[in-house]
Design a protein around this motif. Structure first.
Motif, PDB file in Angstrom:
ATOM      1  N   GLY A  26      14.777  -6.615 -16.219  1.00 55.34           N
ATOM      2  CA  GLY A  26      16.066  -7.047 -15.697  1.00 55.34           C
ATOM      3  C   GLY A  26      16.166  -7.047 -14.183  1.00 55.34           C
ATOM      4  O   GLY A  26      17.189  -7.451 -13.643  1.00 55.34           O
ATOM      5  N   ALA A  27      15.119  -6.593 -13.482  1.00 53.78           N
ATOM      6  CA  ALA A  27      15.158  -6.600 -12.016  1.00 53.78           C
ATOM      7  C   ALA A  27      15.209  -8.040 -11.532  1.00 53.78           C
ATOM      8  O   ALA A  27      14.425  -8.883 -11.954  1.00 53.78           O
ATOM      9  N   GLY A  28      16.153  -8.334 -10.665  1.00 50.50           N
ATOM     10  CA  GLY A  28      16.326  -9.709 -10.205  1.00 50.50           C
ATOM     11  C   GLY A  28      15.434 -10.044  -9.037  1.00 50.50           C
ATOM     12  O   GLY A  28      14.743  -9.197  -8.478  1.00 50.50           O
ATOM     13  N   GLY A  29      15.465 -11.322  -8.651  1.00 53.22           N
ATOM     14  CA  GLY A  29      14.747 -11.765  -7.457  1.00 53.22           C
ATOM     15  C   GLY A  29      13.252 -11.869  -7.678  1.00 53.22           C
ATOM     16  O   GLY A  29      12.764 -12.337  -8.688  1.00 53.22           O
ATOM     17  N   TRP A  30      12.510 -11.367  -6.727  1.00 54.93           N
ATOM     18  CA  TRP A  30      11.052 -11.486  -6.678  1.00 54.93           C
ATOM     19  C   TRP A  30      10.385 -10.705  -7.807  1.00 54.93           C
ATOM     20  O   TRP A  30      10.810  -9.612  -8.177  1.00 54.93           O
ATOM     21  N   GLY A  31       9.314 -11.275  -8.382  1.00 59.70           N
ATOM     22  CA  GLY A  31       8.609 -10.638  -9.488  1.00 59.70           C
ATOM     23  C   GLY A  31       7.117 -10.569  -9.246  1.00 59.70           C
ATOM     24  O   GLY A  31       6.615 -10.995  -8.203  1.00 59.70           O
ATOM     25  N   PRO A  32       6.356 -10.030 -10.213  1.00 62.11           N
ATOM     26  CA  PRO A  32       4.923  -9.811 -10.020  1.00 62.11           C
ATOM     27  C   PRO A  32       4.068 -11.060 -10.165  1.00 62.11           C
ATOM     28  O   PRO A  32       2.885 -11.025  -9.846  1.00 62.11           O
ATOM     29  N   GLU A  33       4.657 -12.154 -10.607  1.00 66.24           N
ATOM     30  CA  GLU A  33       3.844 -13.336 -10.927  1.00 66.24           C
ATOM     31  C   GLU A  33       3.085 -13.876  -9.721  1.00 66.24           C
ATOM     32  O   GLU A  33       1.956 -14.360  -9.840  1.00 66.24           O
ATOM     33  N   GLY A  34       3.697 -13.808  -8.536  1.00 68.65           N
ATOM     34  CA  GLY A  34       3.068 -14.400  -7.363  1.00 68.65           C
ATOM     35  C   GLY A  34       2.210 -13.457  -6.558  1.00 68.65           C
ATOM     36  O   GLY A  34       1.720 -13.832  -5.487  1.00 68.65           O
ATOM     37  N   LEU A  35       2.000 -12.239  -7.039  1.00 66.96           N
ATOM     38  CA  LEU A  35       1.193 -11.271  -6.284  1.00 66.96           C
ATOM     39  C   LEU A  35      -0.254 -11.725  -6.162  1.00 66.96           C
ATOM     40  O   LEU A  35      -0.824 -12.279  -7.107  1.00 66.96           O
ATOM     41  N   GLN A  36      -0.838 -11.457  -5.005  1.00 66.06           N
ATOM     42  CA  GLN A  36      -2.244 -11.752  -4.771  1.00 66.06           C
ATOM     43  C   GLN A  36      -2.995 -10.460  -4.475  1.00 66.06           C
ATOM     44  O   GLN A  36      -2.424  -9.516  -3.919  1.00 66.06           O
ATOM     45  N   LEU A  37      -4.273 -10.415  -4.848  1.00 67.59           N
ATOM     46  CA  LEU A  37      -5.093  -9.250  -4.507  1.00 67.59           C
ATOM     47  C   LEU A  37      -5.132  -9.083  -2.992  1.00 67.59           C
ATOM     48  O   LEU A  37      -5.282 -10.053  -2.249  1.00 67.59           O
ATOM     49  N   GLY A  38      -4.980  -7.857  -2.530  1.00 67.71           N
ATOM     50  CA  GLY A  38      -4.991  -7.584  -1.100  1.00 67.71           C
ATOM     51  C   GLY A  38      -3.644  -7.722  -0.434  1.00 67.71           C
ATOM     52  O   GLY A  38      -3.503  -7.408   0.748  1.00 67.71           O
TER      53      GLY A  38
END
Length: 219
Positions: A26-38
Motif C-alpha cells: 500500500g505504500a504510494g509513489g515510487w516502488g522497487p520496479e525501477g531499481l538498478q544494481l548499484g
C-alpha cells in the motif's frame, strides 16, 4: 544525494552480509520496479547501495561505521518501518534541502505533542558537539526527512520541528515515541561553510571580528 522528501515506506530486516528492505503493502509513489544494481537509496536517512534486486525490495550491505552511527541495526532487529527515498536526479526539483545520506549522529525524541494543525516533535543530539549546526529555520534531516528547525536551545543541542499532517501520515514519524532514537544529519552547507571559514583555506585563521574588519566588513 537526496532531498529529504520521502517517496515510500518499507520494512528493514537482517540479511546475510547486510540488510533486506521490503516495500510495505500500500505504500504510494515510487516502488522497487525501477531499481538498478548499484543505485543509491536513502533508508531512514542512510545512503545504502542496491546490491541485489528483489521482487518486493532490495538487499544492501551495511558497514560497521554505518551501524555505529545510525539506528539501522536496532530497526532491522525489530523489522521496523523505515523511510525510503531514491537518489536525486539533476533535473529534479529540490523540494527539501541537500541531504547526503551520511548520518552525522543519533538524536533522541524528547517529546511529541499534537497541536491544532501539526505535531511538535522535540529532539536532542546525543553528541552535543553537533548543536552548533542548529539554529532557527535551519534545515535538518530526521530519519531522512527534510524538516525545518522551529526553535532550539542556545547551544542548538535541543530543538523542535513542526510536522504537517501530510509528512506525519506518509512517513515513519507517526511511529515515534518519546525516548526513541533517530538518525540526524545536519545541513550539508553549514558543515562546508564551517570548514571553509574555520581556517582550512587560510592557514588556520578563524572567522572573527578582526578578520571581517581586515576584509572590508563594516558593522
Amino acid at each position: 544525494m537526496f532531498t529529504g522528501l520521502v517517496q515510500a515506506m518499507g520494512t528493514i530486516e537482517r540479511s546475510p552480509g547486510g540488510v533486506r528492505l521490503r516495500w510495505r503493502a500500500g505504500a504510494g509513489g515510487w516502488g522497487p520496479e525501477g531499481l538498478q544494481l548499484g543505485e543509491s537509496v536513502a533508508v531512514d536517512g542512510v545512503c545504502l547501495t542496491v546490491a541485489e534486486r528483489l521482487h518486493d525490495g532490495f538487499r544492501a550491505a551495511v558497514s560497521e561505521e554505518t551501524l555505529r552511527r545510525s539506528t539501522l541495526a536496532a530497526r532491522a532487529d525489530r523489522r521496523a518501518p523505515v523511510n525510503l527515498e531514491p537518489a536525486l536526479r539533476l533535473a529534479d526539483r529540490l523540494g527539501g534541502h541537500l541531504v547526503s545520506g551520511h548520518v552525522d549522529g543519533l538524536g533522541t525524541v524528547q517529546a511529541i505533542t499534537r497541536e491544532s494543525a501539526s505535531w511538535r516533535l522535540e529532539l536532542a543530539w546525543q553528541d552535543p558537539a553537533y548543536g552548533r549546526y542548529v539554529c532557527d529555520k535551519a534545515s535538518v534531516a530526521v530519519n531522512g526527512i527534510s524538516l525545518t528547525v522551529a526553535g532550539c536551545s542556545a547551544e542548538g543541542v535541543s530543538f523542535w520541528v513542526a510536522v504537517i499532517p501530510h509528512t506525519w501520515e506518509e512517513t515513519t514519524l507517526q511511529h515515534l515515541r518519546a525516548g526513541d532514537g533517530v538518525n540526524l544529519e545536519a545541513d550539508l552547507l553549514a558543515k562546508y561553510t564551517e570548514r571553509l571559514l574555520g581556517g582550512g583555506a587560510r592557514g588556520g585563521q578563524s572567522l572573527d571580528a578582526a578578520w571581517l574588519a581586515e576584509h572590508g566588513w563594516q558593522a
